[in-house]
Design a protein around this motif. Structure first.
Motif, mmCIF file in Angstrom:
data_model
loop_
_atom_site.group_PDB
_atom_site.id
_atom_site.type_symbol
_atom_site.label_atom_id
_atom_site.label_comp_id
_atom_site.label_asym_id
_atom_site.label_seq_id
_atom_site.Cartn_x
_atom_site.Cartn_y
_atom_site.Cartn_z
ATOM 1 N N GLU A 1 41.074 38.973 49.094
ATOM 2 C CA GLU A 1 41.098 40.240 49.829
ATOM 3 C C GLU A 1 40.274 40.145 51.107
ATOM 4 O O GLU A 1 40.619 40.738 52.126
ATOM 5 N N LEU A 2 39.177 39.373 51.024
ATOM 6 C CA LEU A 2 38.291 39.256 52.180
ATOM 7 C C LEU A 2 39.003 38.606 53.355
ATOM 8 O O LEU A 2 38.810 38.987 54.509
ATOM 9 N N PHE A 3 39.853 37.625 53.067
ATOM 10 C CA PHE A 3 40.595 36.950 54.132
ATOM 11 C C PHE A 3 41.617 37.874 54.801
ATOM 12 O O PHE A 3 42.116 37.586 55.885
ATOM 13 N N MET A 4 41.933 39.008 54.110
ATOM 14 C CA MET A 4 42.844 39.994 54.688
ATOM 15 C C MET A 4 42.100 41.189 55.269
ATOM 16 O O MET A 4 42.695 42.222 55.562
ATOM 17 N N GLY A 5 40.772 41.061 55.403
ATOM 18 C CA GLY A 5 39.984 42.116 56.013
ATOM 19 C C GLY A 5 39.572 43.225 55.064
ATOM 20 O O GLY A 5 39.116 44.274 55.512
ATOM 21 N N LYS A 6 39.691 43.001 53.730
ATOM 22 C CA LYS A 6 39.315 44.014 52.745
ATOM 23 C C LYS A 6 38.137 43.505 51.926
ATOM 24 O O LYS A 6 38.094 42.333 51.556
ATOM 25 N N ILE A 7 37.196 44.393 51.646
ATOM 26 C CA ILE A 7 36.043 44.031 50.821
ATOM 27 C C ILE A 7 36.228 44.652 49.441
ATOM 28 O O ILE A 7 36.024 45.855 49.249
ATOM 29 N N ASN A 8 36.651 43.852 48.479
ATOM 30 C CA ASN A 8 36.835 44.261 47.094
ATOM 31 C C ASN A 8 36.130 43.271 46.181
ATOM 32 O O ASN A 8 35.786 42.160 46.587
ATOM 33 N N THR A 9 35.927 43.671 44.947
ATOM 34 C CA THR A 9 35.329 42.786 43.960
ATOM 35 C C THR A 9 36.289 42.582 42.786
ATOM 36 O O THR A 9 37.150 43.418 42.521
ATOM 37 N N ASP A 10 36.125 41.448 42.122
ATOM 38 C CA ASP A 10 36.814 41.175 40.869
ATOM 39 C C ASP A 10 35.798 41.279 39.743
ATOM 40 O O ASP A 10 34.665 40.781 39.858
ATOM 41 N N ILE A 11 36.197 41.913 38.648
ATOM 42 C CA ILE A 11 35.327 42.041 37.482
ATOM 43 C C ILE A 11 35.940 41.258 36.332
ATOM 44 O O ILE A 11 37.112 41.441 36.008
ATOM 45 N N GLU A 12 35.144 40.406 35.722
ATOM 46 C CA GLU A 12 35.583 39.662 34.547
ATOM 47 C C GLU A 12 34.702 40.039 33.364
ATOM 48 O O GLU A 12 33.484 39.881 33.407
ATOM 49 N N VAL A 13 35.333 40.557 32.324
ATOM 50 C CA VAL A 13 34.639 40.978 31.107
ATOM 51 C C VAL A 13 34.928 39.946 30.024
ATOM 52 O O VAL A 13 36.083 39.725 29.667
ATOM 53 N N ASP A 14 33.883 39.319 29.498
ATOM 54 C CA ASP A 14 34.057 38.262 28.498
ATOM 55 C C ASP A 14 33.344 38.644 27.211
ATOM 56 O O ASP A 14 32.181 39.047 27.226
ATOM 57 N N LYS A 15 34.081 38.538 26.090
ATOM 58 C CA LYS A 15 33.544 38.791 24.748
ATOM 59 C C LYS A 15 32.992 40.201 24.630
ATOM 60 O O LYS A 15 31.810 40.411 24.346
ATOM 61 N N ALA A 16 33.883 41.159 24.838
ATOM 62 C CA ALA A 16 33.521 42.571 24.662
ATOM 63 C C ALA A 16 33.949 43.049 23.279
ATOM 64 O O ALA A 16 34.919 42.554 22.707
ATOM 65 N N LYS A 17 33.223 44.018 22.752
ATOM 66 C CA LYS A 17 33.578 44.637 21.474
ATOM 67 C C LYS A 17 33.460 46.147 21.627
ATOM 68 O O LYS A 17 32.397 46.671 21.953
ATOM 69 N N LEU A 18 34.569 46.829 21.391
ATOM 70 C CA LEU A 18 34.627 48.285 21.475
ATOM 71 C C LEU A 18 35.015 48.829 20.113
ATOM 72 O O LEU A 18 36.053 48.468 19.567
ATOM 73 N N VAL A 19 34.173 49.680 19.551
ATOM 74 C CA VAL A 19 34.435 50.293 18.248
ATOM 75 C C VAL A 19 34.488 51.808 18.436
ATOM 76 O O VAL A 19 33.485 52.440 18.777
ATOM 77 N N ILE A 20 35.670 52.385 18.225
ATOM 78 C CA ILE A 20 35.866 53.828 18.374
ATOM 79 C C ILE A 20 35.887 54.467 16.993
ATOM 80 O O ILE A 20 36.608 54.026 16.098
ATOM 81 N N THR A 21 35.106 55.526 16.820
ATOM 82 C CA THR A 21 35.077 56.273 15.566
ATOM 83 C C THR A 21 35.358 57.744 15.842
ATOM 84 O O THR A 21 35.365 58.197 16.988
ATOM 85 N N ASN A 22 35.570 58.492 14.759
ATOM 86 C CA ASN A 22 35.793 59.931 14.913
ATOM 87 C C ASN A 22 34.583 60.613 15.543
ATOM 88 O O ASN A 22 34.713 61.533 16.356
#
Length: 375
Positions: A105-126
């Motif tokens: 993106e930077l080479f096209m004149g845009k400033i953005n970031t990439d996010i990499e999430v590794d080994k995440a654990k999400l536990v949803i309960t009531n």
């Protein structure tokens, strides 16, 4: 070689020697080294102070923070979230969050970031769902504030690797009784959408109960209010006995054998949801449990079981299949039961339901763009 070359090289060497002997040069180097060592500690302390107090519902914590100057990146390690009412139980844990400059993106004149999430654990309960649903506006505001603090530069892409998602009635129940998707891999592209490219694209896959792979493909218009999205879901050859731990005490039956294929399309626009799910049960065998479910629930289960047995006895390939249409509008969830029953009988006695996604549900043209009023 020419005398000019040697004279130029000599001048460069003299300049370098003079630079290396300069106390100002080494002062700058020392300053950068100290700043490199101290800055992550300062950022970690300030970030944890913010995460501990930014919300009345939940709090966060980061174990370590590091900066990579060469890549233009920073990493958060051991990121976790907990409900303040149950601080001993975390419902989000991420081993590593890597945030880096999106050079493409930077080479096209845009400033953005990439996010990499590794080994995440999400536990949803009531409890967690209830805690967020009691104050939806506050929870949304808290999430946006946390995102802007942790990711101050616009996000172009989010990658998720080696992650797990689980749903449980309580965090303390055994993992065998949770719906869980493990080894999740996914990507959300065009996170910071705009009028010229309003759609974000999501693709993900994971292992359901370590039995089969579930695939999800979705497109979202995050600029719409409310967000418009559609999703295709495909699950193949899921081993039904693997779900017995979760189904225990919910239905009075246990699967001893059988496979499930499932296909679904869902669309959400303007506070309404429409979709269908097509389950295909292959060579299933169930036994009755000792649990007793009184009233209409017991009656419905007995009728459903009798209908399924009738169809399975008649079907040559021992497959039970149907297509269930559903919708959610104005706070009411509706299922077209008559259609589901007729499709099951049709599949068992006459015309087979085709396996696979039907490609009949997608976002409308209006939801695939953004108007000025919605900025």
């Amino acid at each position: 070689m020419s005398a000019h070359y040697f004279s130029g090289r000599t001048a460069i060497m003299k300049t370098l020697k003079k630079l290396f002997r300069s106390p100002y040069f080494w002062g700058v180097i020392l300053f950068l080294i100290i700043a490199r060592a101290v800055t992550p500690i300062f950022i970690l302390r300030q970030t944890n102070k913010f995460l501990a107090n930014f919300s009345e519902t939940y709090s966060g914590h980061i174990e370590d923070f590091d900066i990579s100057l060469i890549r233009g990146a920073y990493q958060m390690e051991g990121f976790s979230l907990r409900l303040k009412a149950q601080p001993e139980e975390e419902f989000v844990f991420i081993q590593v969050v890597d945030v880096s400059i999106a050079w493409r993106e930077l080479f096209m004149g845009k400033i953005n970031t990439d996010i990499e999430v590794d080994k995440a654990k999400l536990v949803i309960t009531n409890k967690i769902m209830n805690a967020f649903s009691k104050q939806p506006n506050e929870s949304k505001k808290d999430s946006e504030e946390a995102a802007s603090k942790l990711f101050p530069v616009r996000v172009g892409r989010i990658d998720v690797k080696n992650s797990n998602f689980e749903f449980a009635e309580l965090l303390s129940i055994p993992e065998a009784q949770r719906w869980r998707i493990s080894n999740m891999q996914g990507r959300l592209s065009n996170v910071t959408a705009n009028e010229n490219a309003p759609l974000s694209l999501l693709s993900a896959r994971g292992d359901l109960f370590n039995s089969s792979t579930i695939k999800i493909v979705s497109q979202l218009n995050l600029l719409k209010k409310p967000i418009a999205w559609d999703v295709d879901v495909e699950l193949r050859e899921f081993n039904l006995p693997n779900a017995n731990g979760f189904l225990k005490n919910k239905v009075p039956m246990t699967f001893t054998s059988g496979k499930l294929d499932l296909y679904s399309e869902i669309r959400s626009e303007k506070n309404s949801i429409q979709g269908y799910v097509k389950p295909f049960l292959h060579k299933i065998d169930v036994v009755a449990n000792a649990e007793v479910f009184n009233g209409f629930k017991q009656f419905a289960i007995e009728v459903s079981a009798a209908t399924a047995n009738l169809i399975l006895r008649s079907a040559k390939d021992k497959t039970l299949a149907t297509k269930v249409l559903f919708s959610y509008e104005k706070g009411e969830f509706n299922i077209n039961s008559a259609k589901a029953i007729s499709e099951a009988f049709k599949n068992g006695f006459s015309e087979k339901i085709p396996e696979g996604i039907d490609d009949e549900i997608s976002l409308s043209k209006d939801s695939m763009n953004i108007s000025k009023r919605e900025d």
